[in-house]
Design a protein around this motif. Sequence first.
Motif, PDB file in Angstrom:
ATOM      1  N   VAL A   1       3.290   0.120  11.065  1.00 46.08           N
ATOM      2  CA  VAL A   1       3.224  -0.922  12.095  1.00 46.08           C
ATOM      3  C   VAL A   1       2.794  -2.242  11.471  1.00 46.08           C
ATOM      4  O   VAL A   1       1.859  -2.282  10.658  1.00 46.08           O
ATOM      5  N   ASP A   2       3.467  -3.307  11.855  1.00 47.08           N
ATOM      6  CA  ASP A   2       3.019  -4.651  11.503  1.00 47.08           C
ATOM      7  C   ASP A   2       3.480  -5.606  12.599  1.00 47.08           C
ATOM      8  O   ASP A   2       4.517  -5.381  13.244  1.00 47.08           O
ATOM      9  N   PHE A   3       2.738  -6.682  12.786  1.00 46.14           N
ATOM     10  CA  PHE A   3       3.038  -7.647  13.841  1.00 46.14           C
ATOM     11  C   PHE A   3       4.216  -8.534  13.488  1.00 46.14           C
ATOM     12  O   PHE A   3       4.903  -9.058  14.373  1.00 46.14           O
ATOM     13  N   GLU A   4       4.492  -8.728  12.186  1.00 45.57           N
ATOM     14  CA  GLU A   4       5.518  -9.668  11.754  1.00 45.57           C
ATOM     15  C   GLU A   4       6.862  -8.969  11.568  1.00 45.57           C
ATOM     16  O   GLU A   4       6.975  -8.015  10.789  1.00 45.57           O
ATOM     17  N   ALA A   5       7.885  -9.457  12.257  1.00 45.23           N
ATOM     18  CA  ALA A   5       9.206  -8.827  12.206  1.00 45.23           C
ATOM     19  C   ALA A   5       9.808  -8.867  10.807  1.00 45.23           C
ATOM     20  O   ALA A   5      10.469  -7.912  10.377  1.00 45.23           O
ATOM     21  N   LEU A   6       9.582  -9.958  10.079  1.00 47.96           N
ATOM     22  CA  LEU A   6      10.153 -10.053   8.746  1.00 47.96           C
ATOM     23  C   LEU A   6       9.511  -9.029   7.808  1.00 47.96           C
ATOM     24  O   LEU A   6      10.182  -8.430   6.958  1.00 47.96           O
ATOM     25  N   ALA A   7       8.206  -8.822   7.964  1.00 52.11           N
ATOM     26  CA  ALA A   7       7.516  -7.830   7.137  1.00 52.11           C
ATOM     27  C   ALA A   7       8.075  -6.434   7.392  1.00 52.11           C
ATOM     28  O   ALA A   7       8.324  -5.664   6.452  1.00 52.11           O
ATOM     29  N   THR A   8       8.286  -6.092   8.657  1.00 51.68           N
ATOM     30  CA  THR A   8       8.816  -4.758   8.949  1.00 51.68           C
ATOM     31  C   THR A   8      10.261  -4.628   8.483  1.00 51.68           C
ATOM     32  O   THR A   8      10.703  -3.538   8.110  1.00 51.68           O
TER      33      THR A   8
ATOM     34  N   ASN B   1       1.234 -12.520   0.396  1.00 47.08           N
ATOM     35  CA  ASN B   1       0.380 -11.760   1.305  1.00 47.08           C
ATOM     36  C   ASN B   1       0.345 -10.271   0.990  1.00 47.08           C
ATOM     37  O   ASN B   1      -0.411  -9.519   1.608  1.00 47.08           O
ATOM     38  N   ALA B   2       1.171  -9.834   0.054  1.00 46.27           N
ATOM     39  CA  ALA B   2       1.276  -8.403  -0.237  1.00 46.27           C
ATOM     40  C   ALA B   2       0.053  -7.900  -1.005  1.00 46.27           C
ATOM     41  O   ALA B   2      -0.662  -8.657  -1.666  1.00 46.27           O
ATOM     42  N   VAL B   3      -0.161  -6.589  -0.911  1.00 46.35           N
ATOM     43  CA  VAL B   3      -1.213  -5.921  -1.675  1.00 46.35           C
ATOM     44  C   VAL B   3      -0.574  -5.299  -2.914  1.00 46.35           C
ATOM     45  O   VAL B   3       0.425  -4.578  -2.797  1.00 46.35           O
ATOM     46  N   PRO B   4      -1.101  -5.554  -4.106  1.00 45.66           N
ATOM     47  CA  PRO B   4      -0.536  -4.928  -5.305  1.00 45.66           C
ATOM     48  C   PRO B   4      -0.515  -3.412  -5.192  1.00 45.66           C
ATOM     49  O   PRO B   4      -1.534  -2.780  -4.911  1.00 45.66           O
TER      50      PRO B   4
ATOM     51  N   THR C   1      -5.360 -15.251  -8.831  1.00 45.98           N
ATOM     52  CA  THR C   1      -4.875 -14.536  -7.658  1.00 45.98           C
ATOM     53  C   THR C   1      -3.605 -15.197  -7.118  1.00 45.98           C
ATOM     54  O   THR C   1      -3.569 -16.404  -6.883  1.00 45.98           O
ATOM     55  N   ILE C   2      -2.570 -14.384  -6.934  1.00 42.08           N
ATOM     56  CA  ILE C   2      -1.315 -14.884  -6.376  1.00 42.08           C
ATOM     57  C   ILE C   2      -1.476 -15.035  -4.863  1.00 42.08           C
ATOM     58  O   ILE C   2      -1.885 -14.102  -4.169  1.00 42.08           O
ATOM     59  N   THR C   3      -1.161 -16.210  -4.360  1.00 35.62           N
ATOM     60  CA  THR C   3      -1.140 -16.480  -2.926  1.00 35.62           C
ATOM     61  C   THR C   3       0.260 -16.955  -2.553  1.00 35.62           C
ATOM     62  O   THR C   3       1.137 -17.097  -3.415  1.00 35.62           O
ATOM     63  N   SER C   4       0.472 -17.251  -1.291  1.00 38.87           N
ATOM     64  CA  SER C   4       1.782 -17.744  -0.862  1.00 38.87           C
ATOM     65  C   SER C   4       2.078 -19.134  -1.413  1.00 38.87           C
ATOM     66  O   SER C   4       3.207 -19.614  -1.311  1.00 38.87           O
TER      67      SER C   4
ATOM     68  N   LEU D   1       0.833  -1.200   0.000  1.00 39.11           N
ATOM     69  CA  LEU D   1       0.000   0.000   0.000  1.00 39.11           C
ATOM     70  C   LEU D   1       0.870   1.254   0.000  1.00 39.11           C
ATOM     71  O   LEU D   1       0.580   2.240  -0.693  1.00 39.11           O
ATOM     72  N   THR D   2       1.942   1.227   0.787  1.00 41.77           N
ATOM     73  CA  THR D   2       2.840   2.378   0.847  1.00 41.77           C
ATOM     74  C   THR D   2       3.524   2.615  -0.490  1.00 41.77           C
ATOM     75  O   THR D   2       3.660   3.761  -0.943  1.00 41.77           O
ATOM     76  N   LEU D   3       3.962   1.544  -1.147  1.00 44.44           N
ATOM     77  CA  LEU D   3       4.636   1.706  -2.435  1.00 44.44           C
ATOM     78  C   LEU D   3       3.718   2.375  -3.442  1.00 44.44           C
ATOM     79  O   LEU D   3       4.142   3.265  -4.192  1.00 44.44           O
TER      80      LEU D   3
END
Length: 391
Positions: free
Chosen positions: A58-65, A358-361, A304-307, A37-39
């Motif tokens: 903010v995000d709960f997952e350390a890898l995402a941040t 899990n990303a949003v386009p 739809t792309i998923t994991s 979303l930020t991109l």
Amino acid sequence: MLDSVLAHVLLRRTRAPRPQGGRPLRIVDLFAGCGGLTLGIAQAAAENGLRLEIPLAVDFEALATAVYKKNFPFSERVETAPVEGYFDGELGAPHTLAEKRTAAEARDVDVLLGGPPCQGHSNLNNHTRRVDGKNALYLRMVRAAEVLTPRAVLIENVPAVLNDRHDGEGVVERARKHLTALGYAVDDQVVELDKLGVAQTRRRHILLAIRDNDATSPEAVFNAVPLHPRRDLRWAIGDLVDVDATNPIDRAPEAQAANKKRMQYLLDNDLYDLPNALRPHCQQGEHSYKSMYGRLRWNEPAQTITSGFGSIGQGRYMHPERPRALTAHEAARIQGFPDYFDFSPCPTRGALATMIGNAVPPALTASIFGTYLAQTRSAANELGQEAATSG
């Protein structure tokens, strides 16, 4: 043939310079993930000559941040924590100490973005569908709007969120009512991302709220979002068929022997759907899993792309002309992430797949906020011309 838009966006290996002058556009991204979303809003801001500032993500997952920080190093704060730790008050209640501190540190927010966890809403989640406690996180976005008072709010989720109920009332309707009471005009739509130039058939629910005294409205923004001709798989990944696989993001996933035979059969017989007789026994009768073990077509968008994009047993993820599933690079391109976006903090193939799936386009917010910023800039120019004329 790759068109000029792809060359301009997806093939870029270096990010365009961030505008240093001009007015800042200050955003807060909650449930931020890796920053899709930020991109998108960063791309919209750059197109409009605005300097993106990120006082809080903010995000709960350390890898995402970690991925977020890598790609938005100018962010003031990127926190690995539950969003409800920053916005912990009830709707309509006085601000808590944590909320007062967050508002003071973030200050002057233009846009609040967020994609609350959607597992509770997804129709793929058969066991806890629409009763998952995560669904209440949707309303944390509304509380954040109450605390931060941004000019605009965007909440992204799966279309099934419309069926969710929280305390006897739909969460989307409850969000709409509360935001309206706060002085926002509110509209929501289910957006088909292939119409925004994304090479996959993905649908997302968007709630957009804009302050009543702003120069435009959510309805006007939705109505003016430019639609693109449908872009197919060749447009997105046609140049990656035989790319050098020394980079982990380009490494082909290793398939089991049975799946290798299935993929070779599809290629040898020029088929796109696997016959029942060659499927696992559980899928050899009547079933609705036609896309599983299926081959993608060059002249159509991807599903739809998923994991699970690295396994043909998870969906129609077989490459159109190679006996393999999609690489992470191909999946990222299909999601609309340009080549300069850095997923290198992901230490394993599984982590990379989860991050991308899990990303949003980014095209979602690029289109919506590109339109919003253009409309508000046009209105400001008109006001300036009127002032000059009257003067």
